[in-house]
Design a protein around this motif. Structure first.
Motif, PDB file in Angstrom:
ATOM      1  N   GLN A  93      11.585  -1.486  -2.776  1.00  0.00           N
ATOM      2  CA  GLN A  93      11.029  -1.542  -1.253  1.00  0.00           C
ATOM      3  C   GLN A  93      11.237  -0.910  -0.819  1.00  0.00           C
ATOM      4  OE1 GLN A  93      10.909  -5.920  -1.365  1.00  0.00           O
ATOM      5  NE2 GLN A  93       8.549  -5.513  -1.918  1.00  0.00           N
ATOM      6  N   LEU A  94       9.882  -0.523   0.230  1.00  0.00           N
ATOM      7  CA  LEU A  94      10.422  -0.301   1.451  1.00  0.00           C
ATOM      8  C   LEU A  94      10.557  -1.653   2.531  1.00  0.00           C
ATOM      9  CD1 LEU A  94       7.148   1.791   1.390  1.00  0.00           C
ATOM     10  CD2 LEU A  94       9.710   2.849   1.899  1.00  0.00           C
ATOM     11  N   LYS A  95      11.242  -1.266   4.049  1.00  0.00           N
ATOM     12  CA  LYS A  95      11.637  -2.502   4.249  1.00  0.00           C
ATOM     13  C   LYS A  95      10.168  -3.049   5.161  1.00  0.00           C
ATOM     14  CE  LYS A  95      14.166  -2.558   8.539  1.00  0.00           C
ATOM     15  NZ  LYS A  95      15.538  -2.688   9.310  1.00  0.00           N
ATOM     16  N   ASP A 123      10.512   9.224   3.065  1.00  0.00           N
ATOM     17  CA  ASP A 123       8.943   9.489   2.352  1.00  0.00           C
ATOM     18  C   ASP A 123       8.279   8.912   0.903  1.00  0.00           C
ATOM     19  OD1 ASP A 123       9.772  12.713   3.107  1.00  0.00           O
ATOM     20  OD2 ASP A 123      11.195  13.013   1.122  1.00  0.00           O
ATOM     21  N   VAL A 124       7.294   8.879   1.839  1.00  0.00           N
ATOM     22  CA  VAL A 124       6.561   7.241   1.116  1.00  0.00           C
ATOM     23  C   VAL A 124       5.189   8.089   0.636  1.00  0.00           C
ATOM     24  CG1 VAL A 124       7.184   6.556   2.388  1.00  0.00           C
ATOM     25  CG2 VAL A 124       5.866   7.259   3.467  1.00  0.00           C
ATOM     26  N   ALA A 125       3.773   7.266  -0.121  1.00  0.00           N
ATOM     27  CA  ALA A 125       2.766   7.725  -0.612  1.00  0.00           C
ATOM     28  C   ALA A 125       2.276   6.630  -0.329  1.00  0.00           C
ATOM     29  CB  ALA A 125       2.912   8.336  -1.660  1.00  0.00           C
ATOM     30  N   LEU A 126       1.208   6.455  -0.410  1.00  0.00           N
ATOM     31  CA  LEU A 126      -0.075   5.787  -0.093  1.00  0.00           C
ATOM     32  C   LEU A 126      -0.661   5.486  -1.874  1.00  0.00           C
ATOM     33  CD1 LEU A 126      -2.942   6.178   2.396  1.00  0.00           C
ATOM     34  CD2 LEU A 126      -1.469   4.506   1.917  1.00  0.00           C
ATOM     35  N   THR A 127      -0.467   4.585  -2.178  1.00  0.00           N
ATOM     36  CA  THR A 127      -0.037   3.927  -3.452  1.00  0.00           C
ATOM     37  C   THR A 127      -1.742   4.235  -4.504  1.00  0.00           C
ATOM     38  OG1 THR A 127      -0.682   1.753  -3.771  1.00  0.00           O
ATOM     39  CG2 THR A 127       0.898   1.815  -3.924  1.00  0.00           C
ATOM     40  N   PRO A 128      -1.313   5.252  -5.556  1.00  0.00           N
ATOM     41  CA  PRO A 128      -2.472   5.732  -6.081  1.00  0.00           C
ATOM     42  C   PRO A 128      -3.070   5.145  -7.245  1.00  0.00           C
ATOM     43  CG  PRO A 128      -0.505   7.290  -6.600  1.00  0.00           C
ATOM     44  CD  PRO A 128      -0.069   6.644  -6.062  1.00  0.00           C
ATOM     45  N   GLU A 129      -2.416   3.803  -8.239  1.00  0.00           N
ATOM     46  CA  GLU A 129      -2.481   3.313  -8.876  1.00  0.00           C
ATOM     47  C   GLU A 129      -1.471   2.611  -8.901  1.00  0.00           C
ATOM     48  OE1 GLU A 129      -1.028   4.478 -13.064  1.00  0.00           O
ATOM     49  OE2 GLU A 129       0.224   6.056 -12.132  1.00  0.00           O
ATOM     50  N   LEU A 130      -1.726   1.605 -10.331  1.00  0.00           N
ATOM     51  CA  LEU A 130      -0.982  -0.026  -8.933  1.00  0.00           C
ATOM     52  C   LEU A 130       0.342   0.076 -10.695  1.00  0.00           C
ATOM     53  CD1 LEU A 130      -0.271  -2.801  -8.251  1.00  0.00           C
ATOM     54  CD2 LEU A 130      -1.740  -3.936 -10.530  1.00  0.00           C
ATOM     55  N   THR A 131       0.032   0.483 -11.833  1.00  0.00           N
ATOM     56  CA  THR A 131       1.148   0.735 -13.167  1.00  0.00           C
ATOM     57  C   THR A 131       2.573   0.851 -12.254  1.00  0.00           C
ATOM     58  OG1 THR A 131      -0.289   0.957 -14.441  1.00  0.00           O
ATOM     59  CG2 THR A 131       1.512   1.262 -15.205  1.00  0.00           C
ATOM     60  N   PRO A 132       3.167   1.515 -12.159  1.00  0.00           N
ATOM     61  CA  PRO A 132       4.344   2.061 -10.916  1.00  0.00           C
ATOM     62  C   PRO A 132       4.804   0.712 -10.705  1.00  0.00           C
ATOM     63  CG  PRO A 132       2.919   4.126 -11.430  1.00  0.00           C
ATOM     64  CD  PRO A 132       1.611   3.044 -11.501  1.00  0.00           C
ATOM     65  N   THR A 133       4.160   0.614  -9.156  1.00  0.00           N
ATOM     66  CA  THR A 133       4.425  -0.700  -8.833  1.00  0.00           C
ATOM     67  C   THR A 133       4.447  -2.314  -9.544  1.00  0.00           C
ATOM     68  OG1 THR A 133       3.227   0.156  -6.338  1.00  0.00           O
ATOM     69  CG2 THR A 133       3.638  -2.233  -6.800  1.00  0.00           C
ATOM     70  N   VAL A 134       3.552  -2.416  -9.818  1.00  0.00           N
ATOM     71  CA  VAL A 134       4.132  -3.507 -10.957  1.00  0.00           C
ATOM     72  C   VAL A 134       5.311  -3.507 -11.728  1.00  0.00           C
ATOM     73  CG1 VAL A 134       1.591  -4.567 -11.147  1.00  0.00           C
ATOM     74  CG2 VAL A 134       1.542  -2.856 -12.682  1.00  0.00           C
ATOM     75  N   ALA A 135       5.164  -2.437 -12.664  1.00  0.00           N
ATOM     76  CA  ALA A 135       6.495  -1.568 -13.607  1.00  0.00           C
ATOM     77  C   ALA A 135       7.714  -2.591 -12.294  1.00  0.00           C
ATOM     78  CB  ALA A 135       6.799  -0.997 -13.709  1.00  0.00           C
ATOM     79  N   ALA A 162       0.408  -1.519   0.360  1.00  0.00           N
ATOM     80  CA  ALA A 162      -0.121  -0.024   0.181  1.00  0.00           C
ATOM     81  C   ALA A 162       1.138   1.348   0.059  1.00  0.00           C
ATOM     82  CB  ALA A 162      -1.193  -0.058   0.916  1.00  0.00           C
ATOM     83  N   LEU A 163       1.853   1.132   0.337  1.00  0.00           N
ATOM     84  CA  LEU A 163       3.020   1.966   0.905  1.00  0.00           C
ATOM     85  C   LEU A 163       4.050   2.048  -0.288  1.00  0.00           C
ATOM     86  CD1 LEU A 163       3.771   3.820   4.380  1.00  0.00           C
ATOM     87  CD2 LEU A 163       1.770   4.647   2.549  1.00  0.00           C
ATOM     88  N   GLU A 164       4.780   2.816  -1.299  1.00  0.00           N
ATOM     89  CA  GLU A 164       5.386   3.303  -2.536  1.00  0.00           C
ATOM     90  C   GLU A 164       6.229   4.297  -1.871  1.00  0.00           C
ATOM     91  OE1 GLU A 164       7.040   0.996  -4.161  1.00  0.00           O
ATOM     92  OE2 GLU A 164       5.448  -0.099  -5.093  1.00  0.00           O
ATOM     93  N   ARG A 165       7.588   4.408  -1.862  1.00  0.00           N
ATOM     94  CA  ARG A 165       8.657   5.490  -2.210  1.00  0.00           C
ATOM     95  C   ARG A 165       7.900   7.051  -2.823  1.00  0.00           C
ATOM     96  NH1 ARG A 165      13.615   5.150   0.547  1.00  0.00           N
ATOM     97  NH2 ARG A 165      14.305   2.927   0.971  1.00  0.00           N
ATOM     98  N   THR A 166       7.810   8.228  -2.101  1.00  0.00           N
ATOM     99  CA  THR A 166       7.126   9.400  -2.562  1.00  0.00           C
ATOM    100  C   THR A 166       7.777   9.543  -4.350  1.00  0.00           C
ATOM    101  OG1 THR A 166       6.616  10.492  -1.624  1.00  0.00           O
ATOM    102  CG2 THR A 166       6.273  11.824  -2.781  1.00  0.00           C
TER     103      THR A 166
END
Lengths: 438, 438
Positions: free
Chosen positions: B4-6, A71-83, A42-46
């Motif tokens: 990935q975040l720890k 610096d983190v952000a709640l994921t606004p979409e999936l695409t960057p994460t799966v990339a 649910a979180l990624e680096r901003t």
């Protein structure tokens, strides 16, 4: 005492059972095509979002600094994460990679009908194929999901476009192609239906087209109402546009073979808002227009993985959003029933708990949904509760019943009841009801 | 490029398919008991946690101020959220309310084996019944979930305790009952197994017991190794403890009726760490001790809803955590196979895409998982891909096959192949394989 946050929703059982049915149906369609489920944080680096979209994106994010200073952000979409995930595994994954996942995402934006700050999407993506068959399979799986929900070709349409047709056309028409900002022009097309004509033409001018050329461009894209109309566009656009038109035709031909052709319309006024799209893009609309917004969309993003530091990896995907999809399903009358269902209530009166519990266990072992008294209620109270959970059958286990080696089987809809021998209830298989013993 | 975040995890398809199977099994068990799914937000107001646990809790939270100036936190657990939801609907919900949900939660804590910053739980709760049957049903559904996963009574045990037995005993033994902090004493018991004796006794002293009484208290709770041993505790503790012991016995008797008795052991050294627990509490442990930590736990929290501003509403629940449960399942050899499975690969060579696509569609309509070429590969490349996704059967649609009105059916495990008439493939039902045509 505590209130809910604006744009966030609690889903109680009735609504949630309908949402679960819809999610299961969409995921089942994707799984029949061999899309495999992944689960993501649910979180990624901003920075993952600002690198692509600039610092301005932070306004739309739930971003903060964690206790470790990240610096983190709640994921606004999936695409960057799966990339990121594709890049992390490198060559280890066999291509094409086909992933599906349903999750909430978060954006700090204006709350309105069908738009929330916490919203759910099912993302369906193919990585590692630049072929038209990949685009077409994404269209086919989306169509299959919608028809599995009970929607038909009278309910929805996919408006299919191509970013390189739009971009190529803008550059071909411009007096000075080098002065044109193609991305800005495409963003203007994406906004076309939401703003007035003057504003739209101004955006095209700002992108580098003079007023007359902007109108000419618009006339060309509006004029396309079918595959055959693409000839005129290819002619006006030159070599690059011809290649893009050919790709668009190939995708539509494959979509025909894959059974999705009947849902696809060519629509060059469709553009998609996100900058990472590169080739074919599409949006799903309510055919009746009653749901006025795009229901969801998708398209190609061939450059994203490489820009994340991975090997060049073409990609295409679609992400049905559940809130707008609910509006479409409700409009079409196919949103699932939200009432609770219960197969059995086992009613125990007097000193019969052990036998009632045995019957409940045996019915559950047959896979049925079975409730029993947890609140020390009398006969009437239990029957009222059984009614409130829409129990289909109530099995009454009273002291007198057991003295006769029986239980009472009550059909809740009619109120009819009969008895069954307790030693043989429930049978070893099936779903015993009043009719079996009457 | 992006890391990935720890403490956060990406789940790729193999691992995720196993996780999904485990989640589905647990939820299916709960649903057989009539627990209904709810879905809840990822963010709540931070105050909801600090009111209960003090400002200190913020250190363990992912909390921040949103763009609207609200102090919010990523939910560290479900219980406060469902309590808020019960209060919001007031008398509208028929009691008992029985809810289940699987979700990630977030805590900023030390990452170790089986403990992550983003972690998944299935929460199962009953609201609105103070009866022993409610506690027992929670034990029964947890046991049913674990045995449905393939675990047996040799693999796990529920250590069942009672907060009022512990609290009552502390007050009964203390020289000055008014000087005792019962919650602190119970927290000391919860830490007992994780700290050394001196530290433990010091915690009990700080809670208001002198050293000798602390030892006496510990001897009493350690001495209980079965229901019969509770007599001595009731005698030492007086009236309040007697009532609590009676409640504990009633819960265990109901658990026996509900089929969970064989998994339950009385263990007064079990206490649970959270302050909101009030009555029966329990923890699930690996019977072999190989997984040394508690796998998960649950218990009663009768005062929480009222403290949230609702009507007095007794409650009891359990929340299997998926990371520690995976350790237990792996230890017991019942963690699901993580290999991908595919029913069919439809291999198209030459100009056969339309017919291959028709066959793939028909096989999917039968509910099977079917992949086909998306990458314009040749025969060998497609067969290699079919192998990489563990296709059980490959249906080869070549130009020569079609000229003979046939397709080739290849069993991937053996490499054996035969032909089937294309006009009759696939049949209208079933799962056609090599054996049907050989």
């Amino acid at each position: 005492m505590y209130d809910q946050l604006k744009g966030f929703r609690d889903f109680y059982p009735g609504e949630q059972s309908a949402r679960r049915e819809v999610t299961d149906t969409i995921e089942a369609a994707a799984k029949r095509y061999g899309f495999r489920e992944v689960a993501t944080p649910a979180l990624e680096r901003t920075q993952m979002y600002t690198d692509k979209s600039g610092e301005g994106i932070v306004e739309e994010l739930y971003s903060f600094t964690d206790q470790g200073g990240r610096d983190v952000a709640l994921t606004p979409e999936l695409t960057p994460t799966v990339a990121r995930m594709v890049v992390a595994k490198g060559q280890e994954l066999s291509k094409p990679i086909k992933w599906v996942s349903t999750r909430p995402f978060w954006r700090y934006e204006q709350v309105q009908q069908g738009r929330f700050r916490e919203f759910y999407q099912t993302n369906i993506d193919v990585f590692g194929s630049a072929e038209p068959e990949a685009d077409a399979e994404v269209l086919a799986v989306a169509a299959d999901a919608l028809t599995s929900l009970g929607l038909t070709g009278d309910d929805f349409e996919f408006r299919v476009s191509h970013r390189d047709v739009l971009g190529g056309l803008v550059r071909a028409l411009a007096a000075d192609p080098d002065a044109v900002d193609t991305a800005d022009a495409i963003r203007a097309v994406d906004k076309r239906a939401k703003i007035d004509e003057a504003e739209y033409l101004t955006l095209l001018e700002e992108a580098g087209l003079d007023r007359t050329t902007a109108r000419e461009f618009d006339d060309l894209i509006v004029g396309v109402d079918g595959v055959d109309d693409l000839d005129a566009v290819a002619e006006a656009g030159g070599e690059d546009v011809e290649a893009a038109v050919e790709n668009l035709r190939a995708v539509l031909a494959a979509a025909d073979d894959f059974g999705a052709g009947e849902y696809c319309d060519v629509s060059l006024t469709t553009a998609r808002g996100l900058d990472y799209y590169t080739g074919v893009v599409f949006e799903c609309f309510d055919s009746t227009g009653e749901v006025s917004r795009s229901v969801f969309g998708g398209g190609r993003y061939d450059d994203l993985i490489e820009s994340f530091g991975g090997q060049p990896t073409p990609a295409v995907g679609v992400a049905p959003g559940h809130a707008t999809l609910k509006l479409l399903c409700q409009r079409a009358g196919v949103w699932p029933d939200e009432t609770l269902e219960t197969d059995y209530y086992v009613l125990s009166v007097g000193d019969t708990r052990a036998e009632a519990a045995r019957i409940a266990r045996d019915l559950r072992a047959l896979g049925h949904v079975v409730e029993a008294d947890l609140a020390d209620r009398g006969f009437g109270g239990q029957l009222g509760y059984a009614d409130s959970i829409n129990a289909e059958t109530t099995v009454i286990v009273g002291e007198q019943d057991l003295a006769n080696d029986e239980v009472t089987i009550k059909e809740m809809a009619s109120g009819d009841q009969t008895t069954a021998p307790v030693a043989e209830f429930p049978p070893e298989a099936g779903r015993p009801t009043y009719d079996d013993y009457a």
